[in-house]
Write an enzyme that holds these catalytic residues in place. Sequence first.
Site, short mmCIF file in Angstrom:
data_model
loop_
_atom_site.label_atom_id
_atom_site.label_comp_id
_atom_site.label_asym_id
_atom_site.label_seq_id
_atom_site.Cartn_x
_atom_site.Cartn_y
_atom_site.Cartn_z
N GLY A 20 0.85 -1.20 0.00
CA GLY A 20 0.00 0.00 0.00
C GLY A 20 0.88 1.24 0.00
N GLY A 22 0.78 5.89 0.23
CA GLY A 22 0.05 7.13 0.45
C GLY A 22 0.97 8.30 0.22
N MET A 24 2.66 10.07 2.33
CA MET A 24 3.88 10.11 3.14
C MET A 24 4.86 9.00 2.83
SD MET A 24 2.50 11.30 6.88
CE MET A 24 4.08 10.93 7.62
N GLY A 25 4.35 7.89 2.33
CA GLY A 25 5.26 6.78 2.10
C GLY A 25 4.54 5.56 1.56
N VAL A 27 4.28 0.94 2.01
CA VAL A 27 4.56 -0.25 2.79
C VAL A 27 4.73 -1.44 1.84
CG1 VAL A 27 3.78 -1.80 4.63
CG2 VAL A 27 3.24 0.63 4.76
N ASP A 137 -3.77 7.97 18.86
CA ASP A 137 -4.47 7.84 17.57
C ASP A 137 -5.12 6.47 17.47
OD1 ASP A 137 -5.44 8.56 15.07
OD2 ASP A 137 -3.59 8.08 14.01
#
Length: 271
Positions: A20, A22, A24-25, A27, A137
């Site tokens: 996956g 996004g 920011m980065g 995986v 969170d």
Amino acid sequence: MSLSVGQVVDGKYRIVRLLGQGAMGAVFEGENVRIHRRVAIKVLHAAVAERKDLVDRFEREAQAAGRIGSSHIVEVLDLGDLPDGSRYLVMEFLEGEALGARMQSLGRMLPAQILPILRQLLVGLGAAHQAGIVHRDMKPDNVYLLKELAGQPDFVKVLDFGVSKFNVLNSEEASMTKTGAVMGTPYYMSPEQAKGARDLDARSDLFAVGVILYEAVTGNVPFDGETFNELMFKIALQDPPPPETLLPGLDPAIGRLIRKPMAPRPGQRLQ
């Protein structure tokens, strides 16, 4: 730096596939070629890695997991840099699904389905709180359900301590905490988070667990709004609709159990 399948990172980790990505980065599934262990590799993009606050958050995730040392906390195995300046984090590879996906597929969960999961979640959070770490969170997507571990199905792993706060702050850690900064996922925030309070403690995480339980059982989050500010206002100043009003016939004891961790004042919550 775009990692490609088959590439070996740091002479140790072979990239198997992208899981996956996004803003920011990304995986990846990987394999430690030295010991043939499956791992998950989280990469913080080089452009993002130039921001100290985000790198600090990334590193706190690794440090927190190491400090807690609970089987219910995802294990972080390594931390390093790629040639282009990207940062990477190596974690144990998990097979299963997030609680968020389970809730979405079922619509509503029976108390008998969600309570054993929350019992394990509280054991993991209890270990974190004992180590002086508040997650900050908690949400269904940060509760991962392994298919099985040690003969126990739906074994809980708590993910993403990236916005966690260490209660025992040294001067370097203290500088990472911005006064009044709202961090976390809005629907699961405690009233004190919604008000921008700086000194959050374990009871803020417990409020989020109450919200997760509320949503799992009723199929709805307790607070919603058309704007972020409206949502914050409701969380900070309103009581959630009693779960019994959304689910007639709900055992009143379960209704009380759901409401207790969601008490507006931290001292009134489950401890």
